[in-house]
Motif scaffolding. Structure first.
Motif, PDB file in Angstrom:
ATOM      1  N   GLU A 120      -5.311 -25.835 -18.543  1.00  0.00           N
ATOM      2  CA  GLU A 120      -6.663 -26.391 -18.591  1.00  0.00           C
ATOM      3  C   GLU A 120      -7.336 -26.170 -17.239  1.00  0.00           C
ATOM      4  O   GLU A 120      -6.692 -26.258 -16.189  1.00  0.00           O
ATOM      5  N   GLY A 121      -8.641 -25.901 -17.256  1.00  0.00           N
ATOM      6  CA  GLY A 121      -9.403 -25.769 -16.031  1.00  0.00           C
ATOM      7  C   GLY A 121      -9.281 -24.402 -15.392  1.00  0.00           C
ATOM      8  O   GLY A 121      -8.840 -23.430 -16.023  1.00  0.00           O
ATOM      9  N   SER A 122      -9.667 -24.331 -14.123  1.00  0.00           N
ATOM     10  CA  SER A 122      -9.627 -23.090 -13.350  1.00  0.00           C
ATOM     11  C   SER A 122      -8.998 -23.360 -11.990  1.00  0.00           C
ATOM     12  O   SER A 122      -9.189 -24.431 -11.419  1.00  0.00           O
ATOM     13  N   LEU A 123      -8.260 -22.380 -11.494  1.00  0.00           N
ATOM     14  CA  LEU A 123      -7.588 -22.520 -10.208  1.00  0.00           C
ATOM     15  C   LEU A 123      -7.812 -21.286  -9.353  1.00  0.00           C
ATOM     16  O   LEU A 123      -7.832 -20.161  -9.859  1.00  0.00           O
ATOM     17  N   TYR A 124      -7.968 -21.516  -8.051  1.00  0.00           N
ATOM     18  CA  TYR A 124      -7.921 -20.429  -7.077  1.00  0.00           C
ATOM     19  C   TYR A 124      -6.516 -20.446  -6.502  1.00  0.00           C
ATOM     20  O   TYR A 124      -6.077 -21.463  -5.957  1.00  0.00           O
ATOM     21  N   VAL A 125      -5.780 -19.347  -6.654  1.00  0.00           N
ATOM     22  CA  VAL A 125      -4.379 -19.307  -6.238  1.00  0.00           C
ATOM     23  C   VAL A 125      -4.141 -18.099  -5.332  1.00  0.00           C
ATOM     24  O   VAL A 125      -4.922 -17.139  -5.327  1.00  0.00           O
ATOM     25  N   GLY A 126      -3.056 -18.163  -4.581  1.00  0.00           N
ATOM     26  CA  GLY A 126      -2.726 -17.013  -3.754  1.00  0.00           C
ATOM     27  C   GLY A 126      -1.403 -17.173  -3.042  1.00  0.00           C
ATOM     28  O   GLY A 126      -0.836 -18.266  -2.990  1.00  0.00           O
ATOM     29  N   PHE A 127      -0.903 -16.057  -2.516  1.00  0.00           N
ATOM     30  CA  PHE A 127       0.280 -16.079  -1.660  1.00  0.00           C
ATOM     31  C   PHE A 127       0.048 -15.132  -0.490  1.00  0.00           C
ATOM     32  O   PHE A 127      -0.847 -14.274  -0.523  1.00  0.00           O
ATOM     33  N   VAL A 128       0.850 -15.308   0.567  1.00  0.00           N
ATOM     34  CA  VAL A 128       0.715 -14.507   1.777  1.00  0.00           C
ATOM     35  C   VAL A 128       1.993 -13.709   1.993  1.00  0.00           C
ATOM     36  O   VAL A 128       3.102 -14.263   1.919  1.00  0.00           O
ATOM     37  N   THR A 129       1.835 -12.416   2.243  1.00  0.00           N
ATOM     38  CA  THR A 129       3.003 -11.569   2.483  1.00  0.00           C
ATOM     39  C   THR A 129       3.625 -11.899   3.830  1.00  0.00           C
ATOM     40  O   THR A 129       3.010 -12.535   4.681  1.00  0.00           O
ATOM     41  N   SER A 130       4.845 -11.445   4.038  1.00  0.00           N
ATOM     42  CA  SER A 130       5.582 -11.765   5.257  1.00  0.00           C
ATOM     43  C   SER A 130       5.099 -10.964   6.461  1.00  0.00           C
ATOM     44  O   SER A 130       4.286 -10.046   6.329  1.00  0.00           O
ATOM     45  N   ASN A 131       5.594 -11.333   7.651  1.00  0.00           N
ATOM     46  CA  ASN A 131       5.250 -10.634   8.890  1.00  0.00           C
ATOM     47  C   ASN A 131       5.617  -9.157   8.774  1.00  0.00           C
ATOM     48  O   ASN A 131       6.595  -8.821   8.114  1.00  0.00           O
ATOM     49  N   ASP A 133       2.317  -8.188   8.374  1.00  0.00           N
ATOM     50  CA  ASP A 133       1.007  -8.001   7.750  1.00  0.00           C
ATOM     51  C   ASP A 133       0.288  -9.311   7.428  1.00  0.00           C
ATOM     52  O   ASP A 133      -0.915  -9.432   7.615  1.00  0.00           O
ATOM     53  N   ASN A 134       1.045 -10.292   6.888  1.00  0.00           N
ATOM     54  CA  ASN A 134       0.450 -11.581   6.513  1.00  0.00           C
ATOM     55  C   ASN A 134      -0.814 -11.400   5.677  1.00  0.00           C
ATOM     56  O   ASN A 134      -1.861 -11.977   5.957  1.00  0.00           O
ATOM     57  N   THR A 135      -0.698 -10.602   4.629  1.00  0.00           N
ATOM     58  CA  THR A 135      -1.838 -10.309   3.759  1.00  0.00           C
ATOM     59  C   THR A 135      -1.974 -11.376   2.678  1.00  0.00           C
ATOM     60  O   THR A 135      -0.999 -11.715   1.998  1.00  0.00           O
ATOM     61  N   LEU A 136      -3.180 -11.924   2.525  1.00  0.00           N
ATOM     62  CA  LEU A 136      -3.440 -12.887   1.461  1.00  0.00           C
ATOM     63  C   LEU A 136      -3.756 -12.143   0.167  1.00  0.00           C
ATOM     64  O   LEU A 136      -4.667 -11.314   0.118  1.00  0.00           O
ATOM     65  N   ILE A 137      -2.990 -12.442  -0.876  1.00  0.00           N
ATOM     66  CA  ILE A 137      -3.223 -11.889  -2.205  1.00  0.00           C
ATOM     67  C   ILE A 137      -3.616 -13.066  -3.098  1.00  0.00           C
ATOM     68  O   ILE A 137      -2.795 -13.954  -3.348  1.00  0.00           O
ATOM     69  N   SER A 138      -4.870 -13.084  -3.545  1.00  0.00           N
ATOM     70  CA  SER A 138      -5.383 -14.261  -4.236  1.00  0.00           C
ATOM     71  C   SER A 138      -6.230 -13.881  -5.439  1.00  0.00           C
ATOM     72  O   SER A 138      -6.704 -12.747  -5.556  1.00  0.00           O
ATOM     73  N   LYS A 139      -6.440 -14.881  -6.317  1.00  0.00           N
ATOM     74  CA  LYS A 139      -7.217 -14.626  -7.545  1.00  0.00           C
ATOM     75  C   LYS A 139      -7.649 -15.953  -8.147  1.00  0.00           C
ATOM     76  O   LYS A 139      -6.962 -16.970  -7.992  1.00  0.00           O
TER      77      LYS A 139
END
Length: 215
Positions: A120-131, A133-139
């Motif tokens: 139910e509802g909507s979420l903004y989610v994400g994870f961060v890659t390791s050192n 780069d520390n890249t945020l991958i979100s959706k």
């Protein structure tokens, strides 16, 4: 010997991969005996003659949890602590409730990959890659959408909507564990030295002390 080296490397790699997960089943089931005094990586097995259907059952994921806390979220777990029959199975589930603007704050699961579905509802989610780069991958996820958080990586969920949100997640461990970053860094007992944290976060000690006081 040189001709066998590739084989030895392959075997070593295979062995490492094989032990980097929950214990594997060697019988139909190994219902956790929580009364046992034997200390193992997991739980010892309950006598099969004493196993009942309730060992594989849990009721509660249909119930909305109380989200009236600072984070505006609540997790209802269904892991080996609630379902003894999950012992050695390598899976578990959680229900997560989010109030409007509520979040499941940045955290990691040291022993599990997580796959999350929005009910139910909507979420903004994400994870961060390791050192390094520390890249945020979100959706942004809507009802019916699914997202995967890789094992051990920092991740989060945020309900940016005006209505309550609900998610159901499966994890690849009977006891995935959770390390909430803010609680771990600023709420440890005893506290991590404010000098260490000030240097790590590039702030002054007064700021660190102020944050630690919140925990």
């Amino acid at each position: 010997m040189a001709s066998r080296l590739p084989l030895l490397v392959l075997l070593a790699t295979t062995c490492c991969c094989a032990i980097a997960s929950d214990p594997s089943l060697l019988q139909d089931f190994c219902v956790a005996d929580k009364m046992s005094q034997v200390s193992v990586n997991g739980f010892t097995c309950k006598d099969a003659k004493e196993v009942v259907a309730e060992d594989f059952f849990f009721s509660g994921l249909h119930v909305a949890a109380n989200t009236s806390n600072k984070q505006g979220s609540a997790v209802t777990a269904a892991n080996v602590m609630q379902i003894p029959g999950l012992n050695t199975m390598g899976v578990s589930m959680v229900r997560i409730d989010y109030a409007p603007k509520g979040q499941n704050p940045p955290h990691t699961h040291p022993r599990a990959t997580e796959i999350l579905a929005v009910l139910e509802g909507s979420l903004y989610v994400g994870f961060v890659t390791s050192n390094p780069d520390n890249t945020l991958i979100s959706k942004v996820l809507n009802k019916g959408d699914v997202f995967v958080f890789p094992k051990g990586l920092l991740h989060f969920q945020y309900n940016y909507g005006t209505e309550n949100a609900i998610a159901l997640a499966a994890l690849s461990s009977q006891n995935p564990g959770v390390i909430t970053i803010a609680n771990t860094v600023f709420g440890s007992e005893p506290s991590i030295s404010d000098g260490i944290l000030a240097k790590a976060f590039q702030v002054d000690k007064k700021t660190v002390n102020c944050i630690q006081a919140q925990f």
